[in-house]
Design an enzyme around this catalytic site. Structure first.
Site, mmCIF file in Angstrom:
data_model
loop_
_atom_site.group_PDB
_atom_site.id
_atom_site.type_symbol
_atom_site.label_atom_id
_atom_site.label_comp_id
_atom_site.label_asym_id
_atom_site.label_seq_id
_atom_site.Cartn_x
_atom_site.Cartn_y
_atom_site.Cartn_z
ATOM 1 N N ARG A 82 0.836 -1.205 0.000
ATOM 2 C CA ARG A 82 0.000 0.000 0.000
ATOM 3 C C ARG A 82 0.884 1.273 0.000
ATOM 4 O O ARG A 82 1.047 1.930 -1.016
ATOM 5 C CB ARG A 82 -0.950 -0.012 1.221
ATOM 6 C CG ARG A 82 -2.121 0.969 1.106
ATOM 7 C CD ARG A 82 -1.802 2.395 1.560
ATOM 8 N NE ARG A 82 -1.219 2.443 2.910
ATOM 9 C CZ ARG A 82 -0.682 3.545 3.417
ATOM 10 N NH1 ARG A 82 -0.650 4.663 2.720
ATOM 11 N NH2 ARG A 82 -0.137 3.537 4.620
ATOM 12 N N ASP A 83 1.515 1.550 1.119
ATOM 13 C CA ASP A 83 2.348 2.754 1.223
ATOM 14 C C ASP A 83 3.499 2.695 0.225
ATOM 15 O O ASP A 83 3.886 3.710 -0.372
ATOM 16 C CB ASP A 83 2.890 2.857 2.653
ATOM 17 C CG ASP A 83 3.396 4.245 3.011
ATOM 18 O OD1 ASP A 83 3.202 5.176 2.221
ATOM 19 O OD2 ASP A 83 3.999 4.392 4.091
ATOM 20 N N ASN A 93 10.074 4.412 3.005
ATOM 21 C CA ASN A 93 9.849 3.715 4.262
ATOM 22 C C ASN A 93 11.081 2.954 4.729
ATOM 23 O O ASN A 93 11.923 2.540 3.935
ATOM 24 C CB ASN A 93 8.727 2.693 4.061
ATOM 25 C CG ASN A 93 7.379 3.343 3.819
ATOM 26 O OD1 ASN A 93 6.716 3.763 4.756
ATOM 27 N ND2 ASN A 93 6.985 3.446 2.562
ATOM 28 N N HIS A 113 10.219 6.817 8.248
ATOM 29 C CA HIS A 113 10.757 6.880 6.889
ATOM 30 C C HIS A 113 12.256 7.103 6.983
ATOM 31 O O HIS A 113 12.744 7.735 7.921
ATOM 32 C CB HIS A 113 10.066 7.995 6.091
ATOM 33 C CG HIS A 113 8.727 7.567 5.551
ATOM 34 N ND1 HIS A 113 8.281 7.900 4.301
ATOM 35 C CD2 HIS A 113 7.750 6.812 6.102
ATOM 36 C CE1 HIS A 113 7.081 7.381 4.101
ATOM 37 N NE2 HIS A 113 6.728 6.722 5.183
ATOM 38 N N CYS A 128 7.576 9.719 -0.005
ATOM 39 C CA CYS A 128 6.557 10.685 0.365
ATOM 40 C C CYS A 128 6.599 11.802 -0.658
ATOM 41 O O CYS A 128 7.655 12.379 -0.896
ATOM 42 C CB CYS A 128 6.826 11.240 1.760
ATOM 43 S SG CYS A 128 5.741 12.617 2.172
ATOM 44 N N HIS A 172 6.128 4.317 12.663
ATOM 45 C CA HIS A 172 6.162 4.286 11.194
ATOM 46 C C HIS A 172 7.224 5.297 10.746
ATOM 47 O O HIS A 172 6.944 6.484 10.593
ATOM 48 C CB HIS A 172 4.771 4.665 10.680
ATOM 49 C CG HIS A 172 4.615 4.612 9.186
ATOM 50 N ND1 HIS A 172 3.896 3.633 8.548
ATOM 51 C CD2 HIS A 172 5.066 5.420 8.206
ATOM 52 C CE1 HIS A 172 3.901 3.845 7.246
ATOM 53 N NE2 HIS A 172 4.617 4.923 7.008
#
Lengths: 321, 321
Positions: free
Chosen positions: B29-30, B263, B223, B254, B221
């Site tokens: 997803r991300d 990530n 990055h 991002c 979470h």
């Protein structure tokens, strides 16, 4: 959309960490020594000058090994005098008495010998047993101390070895004690193939201080092969270590590890230290600019995350295609 | 020269860390949502299947946002049924009641809403104020809880914001409490632009637990934009956090940060956790193979250090030229 530069992390000190860290910059030596194409001596000298301009205070300049072993650093006799006027410490590697003679003749005030924690790497890198290598360094260290020269003892393969696997902590402690007893002022604990994790770092530092090695004499030298270098550095700081080796732009690698990813990038380290409120005296913007400049000379982008983030799209084109 | 595979780090547990960590895998997803070229739904489904085969137990599958916002995930209605048989948790993102309806209709048992700690990002990402966004999520969370569905609350920009700079800890605590009071079972603290450092992580986690948010409900979470993700994760583990978000191969980025580095790579995380003796149930070799397979589909090498080191020269050719 307006996305202003962030530039720097928010400084939020963590408990129990040192107030100041000395970065031992190894980009010009460890970073360049495995480059296949010869980097002109003028470029190396300019690199060292620019590094000094960022506020770094200890810049390892070159190595006085036999040119046959490390052809890239065969210009040590030219390079050292070209940067000797800089107001920074300029340690150099010396493998033996001949190397020490060459370094002393040029006025070096800091030298480093390089030992191995494992027999396999001592054999591969020095063609000697661990004890034979230590015996070779003994007169080097003694004569350097007689000349009032600061001596660093590098110790490779402190955590894992590509032939032997995990390296027992006691084995590392034994060689560290030998280097200390020989007269080394400072030790640099190398994770040459980058396999260490924070618990292992903690175990080794605890064992060393338990064995009477003062933490003030310990430096750490992590490679980022598996992305662990900064987490390991953080653990070392929590143990009171104040000397951290790093390479501008993350230059360098290890010929005995499969990946080209090399030393901890100085920029990534400076970002963390600034975030932790730990003083280094280094200007991050100048350092990033220096690494971008060097990357252009080498013809490939810096592997440092921070360099890629701050240098902008021009430098990370290979990530975006 | 004989350089056998090392494969894995030596396990040396550190004091005070959790015995087990649940990795919340966000690669599908991300990791994929900002890919420009559409990844075929069959490839996404195969990616999720392979991830499940590595031992990962929580694999975020897709997002039920309006296809106009995230075109890459417009195939959610096709993808979810194609992987729903897997014996793993398959959380999905839902921005509003319409998204929740779509997810529930397909039998989703875990959903996630996504809030912002800053007004600027709430405006940019959701075109709402922070409070308006929370008001939008309230009925979503209530209805999900009524349906006995697990709800995760993502919180973006918990450390820094590209428009506002450093984000005050109190501001983050306030939104976290609102999400908890609304009924979120779990929170994920996002360092969306990767600027956090360990002291900042420590300060936020301390403030949250001081405010009564149980550490068991907190995920992190990070990055890796500035290379800090793993050091920050280590600090979170020291605070008792047992849910860590990561993306296979380090996929993702991002759109509001300059660098393409995204990530935290799941492989780099698994390497550290294995080294710390922390159980994850994940087979690192299978995971690396999965990321190499996905990287081939995307046409560029994985940014994960561990993938590059373990996958061999075939995968890091861009580093060696």
């Amino acid at each position: 959309m307006n996305t202003p530069e962030l530039g720097l992390p928010m400084a939020v000190p963590a408990e129990g960490l040192p107030a100041r860290v000395r970065i031992h910059e190894v980009g010009a030596r460890d970073g360049l020594q495995n480059e296949k194409a010869t980097v002109p001596v003028e470029v190396k000298a300019e690199f060292v000058r620019r590094l000094a301009g960022t506020g770094l205070t200890t810049i390892e300049a070159t190595s006085f090994v036999h040119p046959k072993w490390v052809p890239q650093l065969a210009d040590a006799e030219e390079l050292f005098p070209a940067v000797a006027d800089l107001p920074v410490e300029l340690p150099v590697l010396v493998p033996n008495e001949r190397g020490l003679d060459r370094a002393l003749a040029l006025g070096a005030r800091r030298v480093a010998v390089f030992a191995s924690a494992t027999e396999s790497f001592a054999k591969a890198n020095l063609n000697r047993t661990v004890d034979e290598a230590l015996a070779m360094f003994e007169p080097v260290v003694a004569r350097a101390k007689d000349a009032d020269v600061h001596v660093r003892g590098y110790l490779s393969m402190c955590f894992g070895d590509p032939w032997e696997g995990p390296v027992p902590v006691e084995q590392v402690v034994k060689v560290c004690r030998a280097l200390r007893e020989m007269g080394c002022d400072e030790l640099s604990l190398g994770d040459t193939i980058g396999v260490a994790t924070p618990g292992h770092v903690s175990a080794l530092l605890t064992a060393l201080t338990d064995a009477g090695v003062p933490v003030e004499t310990l430096g750490v030298h992590f490679h980022d092969t598996y992305g662990q270098a900064l987490a390991n550095t953080y653990e070392a700081l929590r143990h009171g270590v104040t000397t951290v080796d790093a390479s501008a732009g993350g230059l360098g690698g290890c010929p005995y590890a499969k990946s080209a990813t090399g030393n901890l990038a100085t920029e990534d380290l400076v970002w963390m230290l600034r975030g932790l409120g730990i003083d280094t005296g280094v200007d991050l913007g100048s350092l990033v600019a220096t690494s971008v400049w060097m990357a252009a000379h080498l013809g490939r982008p810096s592997p440092s995350r921070t360099v890629r983030a701050l240098a902008g799209p021009g430098d990370d084109s290979d990530q975006e295609k």
